[in-house]
Design a protein around this motif. Sequence first.
Motif, PDB file in Angstrom:
ATOM      1  N   ASP A  70       0.819  -1.209   0.000  1.00 52.46           N
ATOM      2  CA  ASP A  70       0.000   0.000   0.000  1.00 52.46           C
ATOM      3  C   ASP A  70       0.857   1.264   0.000  1.00 52.46           C
ATOM      4  O   ASP A  70       0.484   2.273  -0.608  1.00 52.46           O
ATOM      5  N   ALA A  71       1.993   1.225   0.683  1.00 54.02           N
ATOM      6  CA  ALA A  71       2.869   2.401   0.708  1.00 54.02           C
ATOM      7  C   ALA A  71       3.377   2.725  -0.690  1.00 54.02           C
ATOM      8  O   ALA A  71       3.464   3.900  -1.080  1.00 54.02           O
ATOM      9  N   LEU A  72       3.699   1.701  -1.460  1.00 57.87           N
ATOM     10  CA  LEU A  72       4.160   1.918  -2.833  1.00 57.87           C
ATOM     11  C   LEU A  72       3.009   2.405  -3.711  1.00 57.87           C
ATOM     12  O   LEU A  72       3.188   3.293  -4.555  1.00 57.87           O
ATOM     13  N   ILE A  73       1.833   1.849  -3.509  1.00 59.08           N
ATOM     14  CA  ILE A  73       0.660   2.291  -4.270  1.00 59.08           C
ATOM     15  C   ILE A  73       0.377   3.764  -3.998  1.00 59.08           C
ATOM     16  O   ILE A  73       0.115   4.548  -4.923  1.00 59.08           O
ATOM     17  N   LEU A  74       0.448   4.172  -2.737  1.00 59.08           N
ATOM     18  CA  LEU A  74       0.183   5.572  -2.390  1.00 59.08           C
ATOM     19  C   LEU A  74       1.229   6.497  -2.998  1.00 59.08           C
ATOM     20  O   LEU A  74       0.904   7.599  -3.460  1.00 59.08           O
ATOM     21  N   ALA A  75       2.486   6.069  -3.006  1.00 58.77           N
ATOM     22  CA  ALA A  75       3.539   6.891  -3.606  1.00 58.77           C
ATOM     23  C   ALA A  75       3.304   7.056  -5.106  1.00 58.77           C
ATOM     24  O   ALA A  75       3.487   8.148  -5.660  1.00 58.77           O
ATOM     25  N   ALA A  76       2.882   5.986  -5.768  1.00 55.16           N
ATOM     26  CA  ALA A  76       2.577   6.068  -7.199  1.00 55.16           C
ATOM     27  C   ALA A  76       1.382   6.985  -7.434  1.00 55.16           C
ATOM     28  O   ALA A  76       1.380   7.806  -8.361  1.00 55.16           O
ATOM     29  N   HIS A  77       0.370   6.846  -6.589  1.00 55.86           N
ATOM     30  CA  HIS A  77      -0.818   7.702  -6.698  1.00 55.86           C
ATOM     31  C   HIS A  77      -0.437   9.173  -6.574  1.00 55.86           C
ATOM     32  O   HIS A  77      -0.881  10.014  -7.376  1.00 55.86           O
ATOM     33  N   GLU A  78       0.392   9.493  -5.601  1.00 60.65           N
ATOM     34  CA  GLU A  78       0.801  10.885  -5.412  1.00 60.65           C
ATOM     35  C   GLU A  78       1.613  11.393  -6.597  1.00 60.65           C
ATOM     36  O   GLU A  78       1.487  12.560  -6.983  1.00 60.65           O
ATOM     37  N   ARG A  79       2.435  10.537  -7.187  1.00 50.67           N
ATOM     38  CA  ARG A  79       3.220  10.967  -8.351  1.00 50.67           C
ATOM     39  C   ARG A  79       2.298  11.267  -9.529  1.00 50.67           C
ATOM     40  O   ARG A  79       2.469  12.269 -10.228  1.00 50.67           O
ATOM     41  N   TRP A  80       1.302  10.410  -9.771  1.00 49.15           N
ATOM     42  CA  TRP A  80       0.363  10.663 -10.866  1.00 49.15           C
ATOM     43  C   TRP A  80      -0.431  11.946 -10.616  1.00 49.15           C
ATOM     44  O   TRP A  80      -0.658  12.733 -11.536  1.00 49.15           O
ATOM     45  N   VAL A  81      -0.839  12.157  -9.379  1.00 47.08           N
ATOM     46  CA  VAL A  81      -1.585  13.370  -9.046  1.00 47.08           C
ATOM     47  C   VAL A  81      -0.699  14.602  -9.226  1.00 47.08           C
ATOM     48  O   VAL A  81      -1.154  15.641  -9.717  1.00 47.08           O
ATOM     49  N   ALA A  82       0.560  14.499  -8.846  1.00 50.60           N
ATOM     50  CA  ALA A  82       1.481  15.623  -9.019  1.00 50.60           C
ATOM     51  C   ALA A  82       1.621  15.982 -10.496  1.00 50.60           C
ATOM     52  O   ALA A  82       1.622  17.164 -10.871  1.00 50.60           O
ATOM     53  N   GLN A  83       1.725  14.966 -11.346  1.00 52.08           N
ATOM     54  CA  GLN A  83       1.836  15.219 -12.784  1.00 52.08           C
ATOM     55  C   GLN A  83       0.582  15.900 -13.317  1.00 52.08           C
ATOM     56  O   GLN A  83       0.664  16.834 -14.133  1.00 52.08           O
ATOM     57  N   LEU A  84      -0.576  15.445 -12.854  1.00 51.84           N
ATOM     58  CA  LEU A  84      -1.833  16.059 -13.289  1.00 51.84           C
ATOM     59  C   LEU A  84      -1.925  17.499 -12.792  1.00 51.84           C
ATOM     60  O   LEU A  84      -2.343  18.403 -13.530  1.00 51.84           O
ATOM     61  N   SER A  85      -1.537  17.731 -11.558  1.00 50.76           N
ATOM     62  CA  SER A  85      -1.603  19.075 -10.993  1.00 50.76           C
ATOM     63  C   SER A  85      -0.683  20.034 -11.739  1.00 50.76           C
ATOM     64  O   SER A  85      -1.033  21.195 -11.980  1.00 50.76           O
ATOM     65  N   GLU A  86       0.490  19.546 -12.114  1.00 49.82           N
ATOM     66  CA  GLU A  86       1.438  20.384 -12.849  1.00 49.82           C
ATOM     67  C   GLU A  86       0.937  20.719 -14.246  1.00 49.82           C
ATOM     68  O   GLU A  86       1.403  21.686 -14.866  1.00 49.82           O
ATOM     69  N   ALA A  87      -0.021  19.944 -14.747  1.00 49.36           N
ATOM     70  CA  ALA A  87      -0.554  20.198 -16.089  1.00 49.36           C
ATOM     71  C   ALA A  87      -1.502  21.392 -16.123  1.00 49.36           C
ATOM     72  O   ALA A  87      -1.750  21.949 -17.199  1.00 49.36           O
ATOM     73  N   ALA A  88      -2.046  21.802 -14.972  1.00 54.25           N
ATOM     74  CA  ALA A  88      -3.035  22.885 -14.960  1.00 54.25           C
ATOM     75  C   ALA A  88      -2.491  24.182 -15.562  1.00 54.25           C
ATOM     76  O   ALA A  88      -3.106  24.747 -16.480  1.00 54.25           O
TER      77      ALA A  88
END
Length: 202
Positions: A70-88
């Motif tokens: 789960d810790a790895l899944i959460l880290a991946a989730h945060e990375r994907w969200v960071a990429q999406l946020s940077e796209a704004a």
Amino acid sequence: MRAPVDAAPTAPEASPGAPQRSDARRNRDKLLAAALDHFERHASEASLEAIARQAGVGIGTLYRHFPTRDALILAAHERWVAQLSEAAPELLAEMEPVPALRTWMERLATLGIQRRWMADAISAAAEARGGAPSPAYLMLLEALGRLLDDGRAAGAIRGDICAADVLLAISGFWHVNLAEDWQAQVQRLLDLLMDGLQTLRA
């Protein structure tokens, strides 16, 4: 008797931990990059051993950085969200506020739908935080807030809309039936949401 010549100053010794910290950061980055690749291709079936192999480290190194799956899944989730946020801001630089907002929300909806197998890990982390907002949520809130602000400044988005409400509305998209034409349903839901967000037009 001549006074002794002062010895030349010696360079400070490097901290013994510095190389390890640098190596640890590199290993973590490699593990996360491999995890993103495997989760993208295999979703919940991704093998932690395969992720470690692709990163070029042992499984023990993976568990030192990410003690649980789960810790790895959460880290991946945060990375994907960071990429999406940077796209704004990139979208706002490329198009008008309303299409930029819709494009970003479509990407968020798609991310949530395609990654909803992560929901259990995200929910468990939320319970552990005791209701405190996650870093991923705060990133989304900031990015969406900027998109809404630009839309309001252009007179195209209602002034009484807050980013938290819009995120809550988009979370409903994540329950679409993947056995059907979910992309078309997302477009219809986006039409409804955009109609509610925009100011009245003649």
